[in-house]
Structures are given as structure tokens and as C-alpha cells.
Design a protein around this motif. Sequence first.
Motif, PDB file in Angstrom:
ATOM      1  N   ASN A 182       0.811  -1.212   0.000  1.00 53.60           N
ATOM      2  CA  ASN A 182       0.000   0.000   0.000  1.00 53.60           C
ATOM      3  C   ASN A 182       0.849   1.270   0.000  1.00 53.60           C
ATOM      4  OD1 ASN A 182      -2.569   1.443   0.250  1.00 53.60           O
ATOM      5  ND2 ASN A 182      -1.904   1.898   2.339  1.00 53.60           N
ATOM      6  N   ALA A 183       2.024   1.229   0.629  1.00 47.59           N
ATOM      7  CA  ALA A 183       2.843   2.431   0.752  1.00 47.59           C
ATOM      8  C   ALA A 183       3.690   2.709  -0.490  1.00 47.59           C
ATOM      9  CB  ALA A 183       3.756   2.318   1.982  1.00 47.59           C
ATOM     10  N   LEU A 184       3.659   1.820  -1.471  1.00 53.45           N
ATOM     11  CA  LEU A 184       4.509   1.971  -2.648  1.00 53.45           C
ATOM     12  C   LEU A 184       3.752   2.677  -3.767  1.00 53.45           C
ATOM     13  CD1 LEU A 184       6.179  -1.567  -2.780  1.00 53.45           C
ATOM     14  CD2 LEU A 184       6.888   0.458  -1.481  1.00 53.45           C
ATOM     15  N   ALA A 185       4.377   3.705  -4.335  1.00 58.32           N
ATOM     16  CA  ALA A 185       3.760   4.424  -5.451  1.00 58.32           C
ATOM     17  C   ALA A 185       3.870   3.631  -6.749  1.00 58.32           C
ATOM     18  CB  ALA A 185       4.414   5.795  -5.604  1.00 58.32           C
ATOM     19  N   ASN A 186       5.000   2.974  -6.943  1.00 50.18           N
ATOM     20  CA  ASN A 186       5.249   2.188  -8.159  1.00 50.18           C
ATOM     21  C   ASN A 186       5.805   0.826  -7.765  1.00 50.18           C
ATOM     22  OD1 ASN A 186       4.882   4.388 -10.356  1.00 50.18           O
ATOM     23  ND2 ASN A 186       6.315   5.321  -8.921  1.00 50.18           N
ATOM     24  N   PRO A 187       4.962  -0.044  -7.187  1.00 52.66           N
ATOM     25  CA  PRO A 187       5.467  -1.328  -6.673  1.00 52.66           C
ATOM     26  C   PRO A 187       6.107  -2.167  -7.770  1.00 52.66           C
ATOM     27  CG  PRO A 187       3.066  -1.332  -6.803  1.00 52.66           C
ATOM     28  CD  PRO A 187       3.500   0.068  -7.061  1.00 52.66           C
ATOM     29  N   LEU A 188       7.269  -2.690  -7.447  1.00 54.92           N
ATOM     30  CA  LEU A 188       8.045  -3.460  -8.416  1.00 54.92           C
ATOM     31  C   LEU A 188       8.582  -4.706  -7.735  1.00 54.92           C
ATOM     32  CD1 LEU A 188       9.188  -3.278 -11.375  1.00 54.92           C
ATOM     33  CD2 LEU A 188      11.269  -2.347 -10.364  1.00 54.92           C
ATOM     34  N   LEU A 189       8.404  -5.850  -8.383  1.00 50.76           N
ATOM     35  CA  LEU A 189       9.001  -7.109  -7.925  1.00 50.76           C
ATOM     36  C   LEU A 189      10.306  -7.324  -8.679  1.00 50.76           C
ATOM     37  CD1 LEU A 189       9.128 -10.004  -6.709  1.00 50.76           C
ATOM     38  CD2 LEU A 189       7.667 -10.729  -8.619  1.00 50.76           C
ATOM     39  N   ARG A 190      11.363  -7.600  -7.933  1.00 48.15           N
ATOM     40  CA  ARG A 190      12.656  -7.934  -8.537  1.00 48.15           C
ATOM     41  C   ARG A 190      13.159  -9.230  -7.923  1.00 48.15           C
ATOM     42  NH1 ARG A 190      17.304  -3.674  -7.775  1.00 48.15           N
ATOM     43  NH2 ARG A 190      16.215  -2.618  -9.491  1.00 48.15           N
ATOM     44  N   PHE A 191      13.670 -10.109  -8.743  1.00 46.33           N
ATOM     45  CA  PHE A 191      14.312 -11.319  -8.241  1.00 46.33           C
ATOM     46  C   PHE A 191      15.378 -11.752  -9.229  1.00 46.33           C
ATOM     47  CE2 PHE A 191      10.776 -12.713 -10.862  1.00 46.33           C
ATOM     48  CZ  PHE A 191      11.283 -13.765 -11.591  1.00 46.33           C
ATOM     49  N   TYR A 192      16.198 -12.676  -8.793  1.00 48.67           N
ATOM     50  CA  TYR A 192      17.280 -13.200  -9.630  1.00 48.67           C
ATOM     51  C   TYR A 192      17.040 -14.693  -9.824  1.00 48.67           C
ATOM     52  CZ  TYR A 192      19.450  -8.716  -8.823  1.00 48.67           C
ATOM     53  OH  TYR A 192      19.694  -7.367  -8.787  1.00 48.67           O
ATOM     54  N   TYR A 193      17.320 -15.152 -11.022  1.00 52.49           N
ATOM     55  CA  TYR A 193      17.032 -16.545 -11.345  1.00 52.49           C
ATOM     56  C   TYR A 193      18.218 -17.177 -12.068  1.00 52.49           C
ATOM     57  CZ  TYR A 193      15.925 -14.805 -16.067  1.00 52.49           C
ATOM     58  OH  TYR A 193      15.992 -14.219 -17.307  1.00 52.49           O
ATOM     59  N   HIS A 194      18.307 -18.487 -11.920  1.00 57.94           N
ATOM     60  CA  HIS A 194      19.369 -19.267 -12.554  1.00 57.94           C
ATOM     61  C   HIS A 194      18.724 -20.508 -13.146  1.00 57.94           C
ATOM     62  CE1 HIS A 194      23.302 -21.168 -13.168  1.00 57.94           C
ATOM     63  NE2 HIS A 194      23.858 -20.023 -12.808  1.00 57.94           N
ATOM     64  N   MET A 195      18.938 -20.731 -14.456  1.00 60.31           N
ATOM     65  CA  MET A 195      18.299 -21.859 -15.142  1.00 60.31           C
ATOM     66  C   MET A 195      19.331 -22.542 -16.032  1.00 60.31           C
ATOM     67  SD  MET A 195      14.610 -20.020 -16.034  1.00 60.31           S
ATOM     68  CE  MET A 195      13.809 -21.512 -16.616  1.00 60.31           C
ATOM     69  N   TYR A 196      20.233 -23.266 -15.384  1.00 56.98           N
ATOM     70  CA  TYR A 196      21.272 -24.019 -16.090  1.00 56.98           C
ATOM     71  C   TYR A 196      20.893 -25.495 -16.103  1.00 56.98           C
ATOM     72  CZ  TYR A 196      25.638 -26.665 -16.561  1.00 56.98           C
ATOM     73  OH  TYR A 196      26.602 -27.580 -16.924  1.00 56.98           O
ATOM     74  N   GLY A 197      20.838 -26.071 -17.285  1.00 57.36           N
ATOM     75  CA  GLY A 197      20.513 -27.475 -17.453  1.00 57.36           C
ATOM     76  C   GLY A 197      20.002 -27.721 -18.861  1.00 57.36           C
ATOM     77  N   SER A 198      20.481 -28.757 -19.504  1.00 56.30           N
ATOM     78  CA  SER A 198      20.194 -28.975 -20.927  1.00 56.30           C
ATOM     79  C   SER A 198      18.738 -29.307 -21.199  1.00 56.30           C
ATOM     80  CB  SER A 198      21.091 -30.100 -21.466  1.00 56.30           C
ATOM     81  OG  SER A 198      20.862 -31.308 -20.749  1.00 56.30           O
ATOM     82  N   THR A 199      18.001 -29.789 -20.191  1.00 51.16           N
ATOM     83  CA  THR A 199      16.575 -30.073 -20.388  1.00 51.16           C
ATOM     84  C   THR A 199      15.734 -29.206 -19.450  1.00 51.16           C
ATOM     85  OG1 THR A 199      16.637 -31.917 -18.802  1.00 51.16           O
ATOM     86  CG2 THR A 199      17.019 -32.437 -21.141  1.00 51.16           C
ATOM     87  N   MET A 200      16.178 -27.966 -19.295  1.00 55.85           N
ATOM     88  CA  MET A 200      15.508 -27.045 -18.385  1.00 55.85           C
ATOM     89  C   MET A 200      14.035 -26.867 -18.763  1.00 55.85           C
ATOM     90  SD  MET A 200      15.669 -25.133 -15.747  1.00 55.85           S
ATOM     91  CE  MET A 200      17.438 -25.396 -15.480  1.00 55.85           C
ATOM     92  N   GLY A 201      13.173 -26.855 -17.756  1.00 52.64           N
ATOM     93  CA  GLY A 201      11.751 -26.624 -17.965  1.00 52.64           C
ATOM     94  C   GLY A 201      11.437 -25.143 -17.998  1.00 52.64           C
ATOM     95  N   SER A 202      10.404 -24.737 -17.269  1.00 54.52           N
ATOM     96  CA  SER A 202      10.002 -23.335 -17.289  1.00 54.52           C
ATOM     97  C   SER A 202       9.693 -22.840 -15.879  1.00 54.52           C
ATOM     98  CB  SER A 202       8.783 -23.129 -18.195  1.00 54.52           C
ATOM     99  OG  SER A 202       7.690 -23.907 -17.769  1.00 54.52           O
ATOM    100  N   MET A 203       9.947 -21.555 -15.670  1.00 53.82           N
ATOM    101  CA  MET A 203       9.646 -20.897 -14.410  1.00 53.82           C
ATOM    102  C   MET A 203       8.550 -19.864 -14.665  1.00 53.82           C
ATOM    103  SD  MET A 203      12.087 -18.654 -11.841  1.00 53.82           S
ATOM    104  CE  MET A 203      13.377 -19.924 -11.823  1.00 53.82           C
ATOM    105  N   HIS A 204       7.532 -19.880 -13.805  1.00 50.34           N
ATOM    106  CA  HIS A 204       6.395 -18.987 -13.948  1.00 50.34           C
ATOM    107  C   HIS A 204       6.208 -18.215 -12.643  1.00 50.34           C
ATOM    108  CE1 HIS A 204       4.709 -21.379 -17.470  1.00 50.34           C
ATOM    109  NE2 HIS A 204       5.631 -22.188 -16.961  1.00 50.34           N
ATOM    110  N   VAL A 205       5.809 -16.961 -12.753  1.00 48.48           N
ATOM    111  CA  VAL A 205       5.472 -16.155 -11.584  1.00 48.48           C
ATOM    112  C   VAL A 205       3.998 -15.788 -11.662  1.00 48.48           C
ATOM    113  CG1 VAL A 205       5.880 -14.016 -10.315  1.00 48.48           C
ATOM    114  CG2 VAL A 205       7.805 -15.236 -11.355  1.00 48.48           C
TER     115      VAL A 205
END
Length: 339
Positions: A182-205
Motif C-alpha cells: 500500500n505504501a509503494l507508489a510504483n510497486p516493483l518485484l525484482r528477483f534473480y534466477y538461474h536456469m542451467y541445465g540442458s533439459t531445463m523446464g520453465s519458471m512462472h510467476v
Amino acid sequence: QVGVFNVSGNSATVYIANSSASNPNYLIEYGVSGFAVGTGTVINTSTDTTVLSGLTSLTSYDVYYRLDCGTDTSAYLPGPSFTTPCAAEVAPYTQDFENLAITNTWFPDFGECWTSTDANGVSPRWEVEDALGANENSWATGPWYDYTSYGSVGGRYIYLEASSPANPGDTANFISPLIDINALANPLLRFYYHMYGSTMGSMHVDVHDGVQWHRDVWVQTGEQQSSGDAPWRMAEIPMSGYGNLIQLRFRGIRGSSFYSDMAVDDISVFDGPPTATCNVQLQCSYSVYMSDSYGDGWNGNVLGFVQNGQTVAYFGQSFTSGFQSATVRYALCGGADVD
């Protein structure tokens, strides 16, 4: 008789059934479960409902009460015990997982109000992992370091264990506590991700607005790093339009084999840069070229556009190797200098 209701992360209401005494006063004493009577917090009240405030989330409490008739008091009697649930985190909020216990099994509660709904022993599972600077659980998949202290051993992160008995296409959910933006004027989600692997699937938010889940506000599919020690990538997602109280869900979907150990670290929700406002005809399109003479990638660095002393846009979050370029439209206002 005494009851407790309306239990939240920081308060609870005690109800005392009407006494046969005329105009009674009550002494209510409460404290963390196991406290000695006489050492807790005491409230003197003449009403049948009393709010206990200032409680700590995820904590068990005992309640005692007695009748105060002015000239005499009854003995303290035990009331019901109760446990407070998770309270909403107030943004700006950051979770780097450094204080969470390492897990290596299906675990529904990670601590600090982060949970998983897939503790069934079959699906892939999210785990808290420590960084050892080398492959730890599965060969040729997953990060060697966390993002918080990248390049050093000992940091912690969340990753998806995709080994058997998980099957291709199986899903695991990793869910945040409630976050008050509620206190944020421009709320922003930030995260860091790592997807190493030859048969990598998918990441969803996904984002919950208090009523329903908004699925796939961000999706990344397939291998994004070429080695376990490759730098993490950054993702940013605006959180405007989802109400004042949100919840995040990271949905990992396993690829065709166990080379699908995706990871997440340093999740934060904060006030992002303001959106520049100007007539659409005055907005400018830039072709931005970023190159790296060493060719070893950008290591998470980004290019910021600054107008009137405010960073209004970022560029290059997804760049991982030298000599990458892209064209992007920003709401940069004509007539204002860009730094």
C-alpha cells in the motif's frame, strides 16, 4: 467461559462469557506459551471482549483470567491457548533466504512464512540449498553460488530439485507470505534466477490479489545459463493493479529430465522508478547497443535512463554475453536530458 477469536498475525480477541457477578471487572493476563502467571501482560477490562495487540506472528500464547470485584479477586483460571498466523510483510520487503534452514526433502514450511504446496513425495520440490562453488546435488544443472554473495561459498538460495521420482511436466509451487504494498507508489518485484541445465523446464510467476491468482505475469523457458558458475539474471515485474495486499507464487515446471534444477534468490518488492509522463508524440525510441570488450558477460549490470534526476527505465537485465543489442521503446520525454 473464555474464548479466543479473530486471531491475526499481531492481535487476537478474548471473549469472556457474562459472569453472575454484578458489573464485574476482569483481569486478563497473557504471554508466550509456558510463561509464569504474574510475569505476563495484564489487561484490566469491564467488557466481555478484549483485544490483545502487539503480538508476534507464528507464536503460541497462553491466556489466564480472573474476576476483580473491587474488594476481592478470584484465582486465575486458564483460558484457551492460541497460535498467531503469518502477518503480512510490509514493503519494501526483501528475502535472500540466508536465514532459512537447508532442506533436502518435500517440505511444506520453509520458515519466515514461505511455503510449498507440493509436499507429496512425487512432484519436483523446492529446496533451500547452500552454495558450495560446485555441482552439489545433480551433475550439469543448478547454480554453484547464490546471488547474494556470488562467487563465494556458503550463501543460500531456493532451487527446484528435479530428480526422480519427478516426471516431465510436473509442477512445484513456492509461495511467499502476504506482502502489503500500500505504501509503494510504483510497486516493483525484482528477483534473480538461474536456469542451467540442458533439459531445463520453465519458471512462472503468479500474483494473488486477495481474490484470485493472476497466472504467468512472468515466464522464462529453457536453459538460460551455460554453466553452474554463470551469473544470475535479474527479472523485474510491475506489481501495480493487483491491490494493496499481494502474494507471490513461483511455479517450477520440470523439463524432460533431471537437468532442470532452476533457482531463485534475492526476491524483493520495493518502490520502482516512476513512469515518465509526457505526450506520446514526444516519447522517444532508442536503439541501445551494449558491448563488452572482454566478452565475459554483463554479470547482472544494467543501463539506467535518468531524467530530471530520476531513473525512469532500466535496460540490459537479460544480457549475459558480450555484444548483445536490442531495440526498446521507453516513455522518455522529449526536451528533457537523458543521463
